[in-house]
Structures are given as C-alpha cells and as structure tokens.
Design a protein around this motif. Sequence first.
Motif, PDB file in Angstrom:
ATOM      1  N   GLU A  20     -35.654   5.353 -18.645  1.00 37.12           N
ATOM      2  CA  GLU A  20     -34.668   4.672 -17.811  1.00 37.12           C
ATOM      3  C   GLU A  20     -33.525   4.091 -18.644  1.00 37.12           C
ATOM      4  O   GLU A  20     -32.374   4.046 -18.204  1.00 37.12           O
ATOM      5  CB  GLU A  20     -35.322   3.576 -16.971  1.00 37.12           C
ATOM      6  CG  GLU A  20     -36.042   2.498 -17.745  1.00 37.12           C
ATOM      7  CD  GLU A  20     -37.504   2.826 -18.046  1.00 37.12           C
ATOM      8  OE1 GLU A  20     -38.263   1.884 -18.364  1.00 37.12           O
ATOM      9  OE2 GLU A  20     -37.872   4.024 -17.961  1.00 37.12           O
ATOM     10  N   THR A  23     -31.282   7.036 -19.678  1.00 34.05           N
ATOM     11  CA  THR A  23     -30.459   7.472 -18.551  1.00 34.05           C
ATOM     12  C   THR A  23     -29.223   6.587 -18.395  1.00 34.05           C
ATOM     13  O   THR A  23     -28.102   7.075 -18.181  1.00 34.05           O
ATOM     14  CB  THR A  23     -31.284   7.451 -17.253  1.00 34.05           C
ATOM     15  OG1 THR A  23     -32.359   8.385 -17.372  1.00 34.05           O
ATOM     16  CG2 THR A  23     -30.430   7.836 -16.052  1.00 34.05           C
ATOM     17  N   LEU A  24     -29.407   5.272 -18.513  1.00 32.66           N
ATOM     18  CA  LEU A  24     -28.279   4.348 -18.381  1.00 32.66           C
ATOM     19  C   LEU A  24     -27.272   4.523 -19.513  1.00 32.66           C
ATOM     20  O   LEU A  24     -26.055   4.469 -19.290  1.00 32.66           O
ATOM     21  CB  LEU A  24     -28.786   2.906 -18.346  1.00 32.66           C
ATOM     22  CG  LEU A  24     -29.541   2.500 -17.076  1.00 32.66           C
ATOM     23  CD1 LEU A  24     -30.143   1.103 -17.227  1.00 32.66           C
ATOM     24  CD2 LEU A  24     -28.617   2.543 -15.860  1.00 32.66           C
ATOM     25  N   ASP A  77     -26.750   7.285 -21.221  1.00 30.55           N
ATOM     26  CA  ASP A  77     -26.058   8.550 -20.959  1.00 30.55           C
ATOM     27  C   ASP A  77     -24.937   8.341 -19.945  1.00 30.55           C
ATOM     28  O   ASP A  77     -23.861   8.943 -20.055  1.00 30.55           O
ATOM     29  CB  ASP A  77     -27.038   9.603 -20.439  1.00 30.55           C
ATOM     30  CG  ASP A  77     -27.885  10.214 -21.541  1.00 30.55           C
ATOM     31  OD1 ASP A  77     -27.480  10.135 -22.725  1.00 30.55           O
ATOM     32  OD2 ASP A  77     -28.956  10.767 -21.234  1.00 30.55           O
ATOM     33  N   LYS A  78     -25.190   7.480 -18.962  1.00 31.09           N
ATOM     34  CA  LYS A  78     -24.159   7.158 -17.953  1.00 31.09           C
ATOM     35  C   LYS A  78     -22.952   6.503 -18.624  1.00 31.09           C
ATOM     36  O   LYS A  78     -21.798   6.837 -18.315  1.00 31.09           O
ATOM     37  CB  LYS A  78     -24.762   6.225 -16.902  1.00 31.09           C
ATOM     38  CG  LYS A  78     -23.765   5.572 -15.937  1.00 31.09           C
ATOM     39  CD  LYS A  78     -24.496   4.539 -15.075  1.00 31.09           C
ATOM     40  CE  LYS A  78     -23.532   3.703 -14.250  1.00 31.09           C
ATOM     41  NZ  LYS A  78     -22.968   4.471 -13.116  1.00 31.09           N
ATOM     42  N   VAL A  79     -23.213   5.570 -19.546  1.00 30.80           N
ATOM     43  CA  VAL A  79     -22.131   4.902 -20.257  1.00 30.80           C
ATOM     44  C   VAL A  79     -21.283   5.925 -21.015  1.00 30.80           C
ATOM     45  O   VAL A  79     -20.042   5.926 -20.928  1.00 30.80           O
ATOM     46  CB  VAL A  79     -22.679   3.846 -21.235  1.00 30.80           C
ATOM     47  CG1 VAL A  79     -21.556   3.253 -22.077  1.00 30.80           C
ATOM     48  CG2 VAL A  79     -23.411   2.744 -20.484  1.00 30.80           C
ATOM     49  N   HIS A 139     -21.035   9.182 -20.558  1.00 30.55           N
ATOM     50  CA  HIS A 139     -20.355  10.123 -19.675  1.00 30.55           C
ATOM     51  C   HIS A 139     -19.098   9.490 -19.076  1.00 30.55           C
ATOM     52  O   HIS A 139     -18.029  10.112 -19.043  1.00 30.55           O
ATOM     53  CB  HIS A 139     -21.301  10.567 -18.559  1.00 30.55           C
ATOM     54  CG  HIS A 139     -20.709  11.575 -17.626  1.00 30.55           C
ATOM     55  ND1 HIS A 139     -20.277  12.813 -18.044  1.00 30.55           N
ATOM     56  CD2 HIS A 139     -20.446  11.515 -16.290  1.00 30.55           C
ATOM     57  CE1 HIS A 139     -19.785  13.481 -17.019  1.00 30.55           C
ATOM     58  NE2 HIS A 139     -19.863  12.716 -15.943  1.00 30.55           N
ATOM     59  N   GLU A 140     -19.203   8.249 -18.611  1.00 32.99           N
ATOM     60  CA  GLU A 140     -18.047   7.592 -18.006  1.00 32.99           C
ATOM     61  C   GLU A 140     -16.958   7.321 -19.039  1.00 32.99           C
ATOM     62  O   GLU A 140     -15.762   7.452 -18.750  1.00 32.99           O
ATOM     63  CB  GLU A 140     -18.471   6.298 -17.313  1.00 32.99           C
ATOM     64  CG  GLU A 140     -19.312   6.539 -16.070  1.00 32.99           C
ATOM     65  CD  GLU A 140     -19.445   5.306 -15.197  1.00 32.99           C
ATOM     66  OE1 GLU A 140     -18.699   4.335 -15.403  1.00 32.99           O
ATOM     67  OE2 GLU A 140     -20.311   5.319 -14.291  1.00 32.99           O
ATOM     68  N   PRO A 200     -14.307   2.936 -16.337  1.00 33.47           N
ATOM     69  CA  PRO A 200     -15.658   3.301 -16.783  1.00 33.47           C
ATOM     70  C   PRO A 200     -16.465   2.060 -17.148  1.00 33.47           C
ATOM     71  O   PRO A 200     -15.904   0.973 -17.366  1.00 33.47           O
ATOM     72  CB  PRO A 200     -15.388   4.155 -18.023  1.00 33.47           C
ATOM     73  CG  PRO A 200     -14.109   3.603 -18.566  1.00 33.47           C
ATOM     74  CD  PRO A 200     -13.288   3.213 -17.358  1.00 33.47           C
ATOM     75  N   VAL A 201     -17.762   2.216 -17.194  1.00 36.62           N
ATOM     76  CA  VAL A 201     -18.633   1.155 -17.698  1.00 36.62           C
ATOM     77  C   VAL A 201     -18.197   0.804 -19.105  1.00 36.62           C
ATOM     78  O   VAL A 201     -18.073   1.672 -19.967  1.00 36.62           O
ATOM     79  CB  VAL A 201     -20.102   1.624 -17.707  1.00 36.62           C
ATOM     80  CG1 VAL A 201     -20.980   0.622 -18.439  1.00 36.62           C
ATOM     81  CG2 VAL A 201     -20.616   1.842 -16.289  1.00 36.62           C
ATOM     82  N   ASP A 229     -21.021  -4.851 -16.561  1.00 32.28           N
ATOM     83  CA  ASP A 229     -21.137  -3.652 -15.732  1.00 32.28           C
ATOM     84  C   ASP A 229     -22.580  -3.172 -15.657  1.00 32.28           C
ATOM     85  O   ASP A 229     -23.010  -2.642 -14.632  1.00 32.28           O
ATOM     86  CB  ASP A 229     -20.265  -2.535 -16.306  1.00 32.28           C
ATOM     87  CG  ASP A 229     -18.806  -2.925 -16.365  1.00 32.28           C
ATOM     88  OD1 ASP A 229     -18.324  -3.538 -15.397  1.00 32.28           O
ATOM     89  OD2 ASP A 229     -18.143  -2.640 -17.383  1.00 32.28           O
ATOM     90  N   LEU A 230     -23.302  -3.325 -16.757  1.00 33.66           N
ATOM     91  CA  LEU A 230     -24.713  -2.926 -16.804  1.00 33.66           C
ATOM     92  C   LEU A 230     -25.500  -3.966 -17.585  1.00 33.66           C
ATOM     93  O   LEU A 230     -25.031  -4.451 -18.619  1.00 33.66           O
ATOM     94  CB  LEU A 230     -24.884  -1.565 -17.496  1.00 33.66           C
ATOM     95  CG  LEU A 230     -24.625  -0.290 -16.703  1.00 33.66           C
ATOM     96  CD1 LEU A 230     -24.870   0.930 -17.591  1.00 33.66           C
ATOM     97  CD2 LEU A 230     -25.503  -0.210 -15.463  1.00 33.66           C
TER      98      LEU A 230
END
Length: 325
Positions: free
Chosen positions: A94, A97-98, A100-102, A104-105, A119-120, A242-243
């Motif tokens: 988990e 995954t978070l 990777d989101k950072v 990617h954005e 973006p984050v 943001d996260l």
Amino acid sequence: MTASADHLKALLSAHAARDDDRFYGVAMQVAAKSARQGHGKLAAELRELIDAARAQKIPRLAPTPVVQPRGELANLLTAGYPETRLGDMTLAPEVHTLLDKVLHEQRQRGRLERFGFTPVHRLLLSGPPGTGKSMTAAALAKELGLPLFTIRLDGLISRFMGETASKLRTIFEAAAETRAVYLFDEFDALGADRAAGNDVGEARRILNSFLLFLDQAPPESLVVAATNHRQLLDRALFRRFDLAILYGAPSTQQAIEVLRRRLSEMDTSAVRWLELGVCTEKLSHAELVKAAESAAKRAILGGDDVIDQQHLTDALDERHALRHA
C-alpha cells in the motif's frame, strides 16, 4: 508535408534549449505554411494550441546543481544527490502504491496543470524509527532527478523563536525558485500539537506560519515531512498535506527480503530463510539491515563469504537485545 525539415530541426533545437518563445515562433511558422498550402483547418487548430499553451504556460523549474546551498540557506539546508531508487526499498504494497502515485502525478505535472489541477507535492510520512521514511524522500529525489534538500532543524529552530518563521519563509521561497525534494525530518519538533499543555504562544505562531507556507508551496517541488511520533502532531497538519503515509514494521516476508537484499553479494545458500521469521519479529528495516551487515562481517572476518544460519540468528538476537537494553 506541412512542417519542413528545417522547421522540425528548429523546433527540436528550441525545445532542447528550453526557449519557449522561439519554439512557439517556429510553430506559428508551421501554422502559416499550412494556411498557404490550403490546410486552413489544420492551421487554425495549430494556432489555437499555440495560443492555449502560451496562455497556460507553466514555468519549468530545473534542479540547480549546487553542492551546498549558499548564503542564509547554508545554515538551513544540506544538499544531496541520492542514488537510492524506489525499487531498492522493501515497502508494504500500500505504501509502494501511494509513492507510485506521487511519481506518476509529478511526471505528468504539466498535463494536470493545463486542466487546473496540481500534482501531489506535500507528503507526511509517519511511523516507527528505521522504517524507511527518510530513505523514501531520497528515493523520490532520485526517481525525479532532483536534489534532496534536508532542513536542518538546529539551524531552523532558533532560541530567538521570532526568527524561526522568517527562516521558514526563506526555505519555502527556495522551494519556489529551485525544484527539489525538501525534507523536514523529525518534523514533530516543528509541528507539535498547538493545544499541548506545555505549548507557548510563539510555538503556535511558528506552526501557523508553517501551515500558511505549506498551503502556498509550489507544486514543482516536493515538501516531505517525516516523524516518528504521529500522535504528537497538530491535527490541522493532516488536512494540509496531500498524502499522509503510514509506515510500519515489515512483515515476515518483507523482513526476509530486506535481509536477502543486503546479503546479495554473499553466499546464503545454507540459510533456511523461513525459519528466521520468528527472529525478525518487531525489528525495523534499519535494524534488519544492521543485523545482515553484522552477520556478513562475522563471516568475512572468519575467512569466508558464506553466511550460515547461526550467523544470522546471532545477529538478529543481538538486535533484539539492543532493543531491550
């Protein structure tokens, strides 16, 4: 062909030089040529795209190749260019995954901002010591090709507390000028709960200043705050990031992966990995790395590059003993 070879070369040259005005000028020449050749619809579409891009042009901040920040920043930041990648780390799925989101954005930042989104770029990392929070900041910097600027709390938090807010402003101004990952480690020293009984008015004002600067932080840079003591933080902080990513001790499978990674240059064919599961319980990533290194050095100094079961069991037992010392 609408764009000539000369046009294409000029476009590439302008892009490489980051000369936006020249780039758009050549693009307008291509649009004009299209119109002359009777491609009116294409010419109109090109002009619309160029006008929209100029109107929504996003400033591109590049990392500045500094060895150390200068001036007042020299007392507030230390600069590094990490080599650790996200793939080098053993993380819970988990968490991975978070992150990777950072990435990617951030890599799609321009596309997001053309539609009015950011973006984050403000991360709060919390969890026990040694679980990979600071290393995460380093890995994000490496993945994005950015320097890592670590905020020196000893330079930031002045005994003349009125100076601290001014120093915070200097840091966030640097984040707006130089694209980088800015790490506030041991963040609870700055972001402690404003309602705490031992709090003073000036400390509240410092935190309020941080919240204001964080709200205004530019999306080009990443602001990462890391703490071992999530429970001490002011609740308002969680809404501003943001996260908020929670780190924990590795699972048995992850612990074994940490050991294997660190001992990849050694002969571990004699190790019965599954039997080590009990010995790894409650140990952090950093403690597991220390145990692996201790086992390796014991084998090497004994004249061998073979790690046996006893080497690792003894090293893990030593880490548990240190925990309870």
